[in-house]
Design a protein around this motif. Structure first.
Motif, PDB file in Angstrom:
ATOM      1  N   PHE A 303     -10.958  -0.726   0.699  1.00  0.00           N
ATOM      2  CA  PHE A 303      -9.590  -0.733   1.224  1.00  0.00           C
ATOM      3  C   PHE A 303      -8.904  -2.002   0.737  1.00  0.00           C
ATOM      4  N   SER A 304      -7.659  -2.233   1.157  1.00  0.00           N
ATOM      5  CA  SER A 304      -6.933  -3.396   0.663  1.00  0.00           C
ATOM      6  C   SER A 304      -5.973  -3.942   1.713  1.00  0.00           C
ATOM      7  N   TRP A 305      -5.797  -5.270   1.679  1.00  0.00           N
ATOM      8  CA  TRP A 305      -4.749  -5.903   2.480  1.00  0.00           C
ATOM      9  C   TRP A 305      -3.382  -5.573   1.873  1.00  0.00           C
ATOM     10  N   ASP A 306      -2.357  -5.626   2.710  1.00  0.00           N
ATOM     11  CA  ASP A 306      -0.989  -5.361   2.248  1.00  0.00           C
ATOM     12  C   ASP A 306      -0.023  -6.174   3.099  1.00  0.00           C
ATOM     13  N   LYS A 311      -0.529  -5.592   7.053  1.00  0.00           N
ATOM     14  CA  LYS A 311      -0.934  -4.191   6.988  1.00  0.00           C
ATOM     15  C   LYS A 311      -2.248  -4.056   6.226  1.00  0.00           C
ATOM     16  N   LEU A 312      -2.825  -2.871   6.327  1.00  0.00           N
ATOM     17  CA  LEU A 312      -4.009  -2.511   5.547  1.00  0.00           C
ATOM     18  C   LEU A 312      -3.799  -1.133   4.933  1.00  0.00           C
ATOM     19  N   LEU A 313      -4.285  -0.950   3.703  1.00  0.00           N
ATOM     20  CA  LEU A 313      -4.288   0.351   3.048  1.00  0.00           C
ATOM     21  C   LEU A 313      -5.718   0.865   3.042  1.00  0.00           C
ATOM     22  N   PHE A 314      -5.902   2.143   3.388  1.00  0.00           N
ATOM     23  CA  PHE A 314      -7.261   2.682   3.423  1.00  0.00           C
ATOM     24  C   PHE A 314      -7.265   4.157   3.068  1.00  0.00           C
ATOM     25  N   PRO A 315      -8.391   4.643   2.501  1.00  0.00           N
ATOM     26  CA  PRO A 315      -8.483   6.057   2.127  1.00  0.00           C
ATOM     27  C   PRO A 315      -9.111   6.907   3.229  1.00  0.00           C
ATOM     28  N   ASN A 316      -8.668   8.145   3.288  1.00  0.00           N
ATOM     29  CA  ASN A 316      -9.315   9.152   4.122  1.00  0.00           C
ATOM     30  C   ASN A 316      -9.317  10.448   3.327  1.00  0.00           C
ATOM     31  N   TYR A 321      -3.569   5.882   3.398  1.00  0.00           N
ATOM     32  CA  TYR A 321      -2.756   5.521   4.556  1.00  0.00           C
ATOM     33  C   TYR A 321      -2.458   4.030   4.567  1.00  0.00           C
ATOM     34  N   SER A 322      -1.354   3.697   5.243  1.00  0.00           N
ATOM     35  CA  SER A 322      -1.007   2.311   5.557  1.00  0.00           C
ATOM     36  C   SER A 322      -0.968   2.191   7.074  1.00  0.00           C
ATOM     37  N   ASP A 339      -8.716  15.541  -5.585  1.00  0.00           N
ATOM     38  CA  ASP A 339      -9.773  14.537  -5.697  1.00  0.00           C
ATOM     39  C   ASP A 339      -9.779  13.610  -4.488  1.00  0.00           C
ATOM     40  N   LEU A 340     -10.933  13.005  -4.230  1.00  0.00           N
ATOM     41  CA  LEU A 340     -11.069  12.069  -3.120  1.00  0.00           C
ATOM     42  C   LEU A 340     -10.672  10.674  -3.563  1.00  0.00           C
ATOM     43  N   ILE A 341      -9.946   9.958  -2.697  1.00  0.00           N
ATOM     44  CA  ILE A 341      -9.628   8.554  -2.954  1.00  0.00           C
ATOM     45  C   ILE A 341     -10.772   7.722  -2.376  1.00  0.00           C
ATOM     46  N   THR A 342     -11.413   6.934  -3.224  1.00  0.00           N
ATOM     47  CA  THR A 342     -12.567   6.152  -2.772  1.00  0.00           C
ATOM     48  C   THR A 342     -12.246   4.670  -2.678  1.00  0.00           C
ATOM     49  N   GLU A 343     -11.422   4.146  -3.591  1.00  0.00           N
ATOM     50  CA  GLU A 343     -11.117   2.719  -3.577  1.00  0.00           C
ATOM     51  C   GLU A 343      -9.627   2.490  -3.765  1.00  0.00           C
ATOM     52  N   VAL A 344      -9.158   1.378  -3.171  1.00  0.00           N
ATOM     53  CA  VAL A 344      -7.756   0.987  -3.317  1.00  0.00           C
ATOM     54  C   VAL A 344      -7.666  -0.530  -3.346  1.00  0.00           C
TER      55      VAL A 344
END
Length: 496
Positions: A303-306, A311-316, A321-322, A339-344
């Motif tokens: 995931f990643s900071w924003d 905020k945080l960005l994360f995959p599901n 999502y934010s 496709d699946l989102i695995t990394e951001v």
């Protein structure tokens, strides 16, 4: 005649001698004694108290009203006693006269009435106002009991930031170790001693202060008792400090220098959610709740900071999502076509978001960037066989780190990688440079991150057998053959 007189005198001496060796009870008449027995302090009547004399005559017991009476006691001097289990025996000297009745009232106290309390504990270590202590402190004191009773202790601990008092009870030793303290905080401790009989006796209060937090810029994970635990360390791998509990599975830590927070993933039942904590492991807060973090492999998800740590960005699965770090403002910002989102990873200065997607088995990898509107900007990797990931954007947004198994191996059953290398992609030149040219044969370089000054890279190096220990390694981008192992048996590093 003379011999007869001598015999009479001898017989008289013998009679006098024998009579003097016996108890002097006047057998001329009988008397009696009566009275009541009450509890000392309350005058409550005491039942079933044994009343007896010495020399012995009759023995009686008090009734429900605490009343007793002994009749037909030969006249003379006696010691009258009152006895009952759990109470202190009481004795009274009396003289019984023929034809008279004596009245004696007994007051009885609890058996421990004369027991003395323990001494107040003397605090020994740490000395009062000690400073620069670690986050685990051994408290030592001394105490004694004048009656040699067993003493139990209670340690009370509070800090200067709030009124909460922690208590540690039923301690039988004169030492106790407190852990999980906070850096740079003043604490106050006191020891209470109890013999189980008397009122608790309190010691004086001592103070101590923990050391300031070290400048640990690297966070990582270690397996402890079957769970992943997050640690921090300095840039040489020293001063390792556990930040999360060994009772919880916590992983994928990501520091944010602006806020001084660490975001991480933690297992909650069958789900995985985002959490934040301070850099010393305190103030843990759950961020996600209704929608968790999920994908094909939790070991690979990132995931990643924003918004400068707001905020945080994360995959599901196929969605990105934010969410605000207080758990509000959940927003869907991007969705793939399947496709699946695995990394951001997001670059704060440019607003560019790097994504890694894959199929259900972790393959058919694509690494690309989008803008904040979700429009694709650059494609870094596509159409290659094998696993890939470890995406990390540079500060200026012009470079992207990623890893790729150049063997092209695809084993959906165990996602085994045979020869994973770390690459740096330059967006201007649209070229990738291999940074793992000097890694040991038969190993993988994974989880790559730029160092804070981006002159170095930190990676996890491990055997490609998939079961050997993982080690955290650093090397200069300008000197790829100078690889240094800084932390052994560790994974998922972040260096900010």
């Amino acid at each position: 005649m003379k011999e007869y007189i001598i015999k009479i005198i001898s017989a008289f001496v013998i009679i006098v001698t024998v009579s003097c060796s016996e108890d002097t009870i006047d057998l001329e008449g009988l008397g009696s004694v009566k009275g009541t027995v009450v509890r000392k302090g309350t005058n409550e009547p005491l039942e079933n108290v044994k009343i007896s004399t010495n020399p012995a005559s009759s023995t009686v017991f008090t009734n429900a009203e605490g009343v007793y009476q002994i009749d037909n006691i030969p006249s003379g001097d006696y010691s009258l006693s009152a006895q009952r289990e759990g109470l202190l025996a009481v004795f009274e000297g009396i003289t019984v006269l023929a034809g008279n009745e004596i009245e004696i009232v007994f007051e009885m106290d609890i058996e421990t009435a004369t027991n003395r309390p323990p001494t107040a504990a003397t605090l020994v270590t740490p000395v009062d106002n000690a400073v620069d202590l670690p986050l685990e402190v051994e408290l030592i004191w001394s105490a004694s009991d004048p009656d040699d009773d067993t003493i139990t202790y209670t340690v009370s601990l509070r800090n200067e930031e709030n009124a909460t008092i922690e208590t540690f009870e039923n301690i039988t030793d004169t030492t106790y170790t407190v852990s999980g303290l906070t850096y740079g905080l003043k604490y106050f401790w006191q020891v209470s001693a109890s013999d189980g009989i008397n009122a608790t006796v309190n010691s004086t209060t001592f103070a101590f202060e923990t050391a300031n937090a070290p400048n640990n810029r690297i966070v990582f994970t270690k397996l402890v008792g079957g769970n992943s635990v997050i640690y921090s360390a300095d840039e040489s791998g020293g001063t390792q400090i556990p930040l999360t509990s060994v009772s919880k599975n916590s992983f994928r830590p990501r520091r944010n220098v602006t806020t001084g927070k660490i975001a991480f993933l933690q297992s909650v039942g069958s789900q995985t959610h985002l959490f934040t904590m301070n850099e010393d492991g305190s103030d843990v807060e759950q961020v996600t709740s209704t929608i968790g973090v999920s994908g094909f492999n939790l070991e690979e998800i990132d995931f990643s900071w924003d918004a400068n740590g707001a905020k945080l960005l994360f995959p599901n699965q196929d969605k990105l999502y934010s969410i605000n770090i207080d758990g509000s403002g959940l927003v869907l910002i991007y969705q793939t076509t399947g496709d699946l989102i695995t990394e951001v990873d997001k670059n704060e200065s440019t607003g560019i978001i790097a994504l890694k997607t894959n199929d259900l088995d972790g393959y058919s990898v694509q690494i690309f960037t989008i803008n904040e509107a979700g429009v694709v900007q650059n494609t870094v990797l596509t159409g290659e066989n094998g696993a890939a990931g470890s995406i990390n954007l540079s500060v200026d947004g012009n470079q992207l780190l990623y890893s790729r198994d150049i063997s092209g191996s695809e084993t959906p059953t165990n996602y085994r990688q045979l020869d994973s290398h770390v690459f740096v992609y330059n967006f201007t030149a649209m070229t990738s440079t291999d940074l793992s040219t000097d890694k040991p044969a038969g190993t993988n370089d994974l989880d790559a991150r730029f160092s804070p000054n981006e002159a170095s890279v930190i990676v996890v190096n491990t055997s490609n057998d998939g079961i050997s220990a993982k080690n955290i390694v650093t090397f200069l981008i300008s000197d790829l053959d100078d690889r240094t192992t800084i932390i052994e048996k560790a994974a998922m590093p972040d260096w900010e």
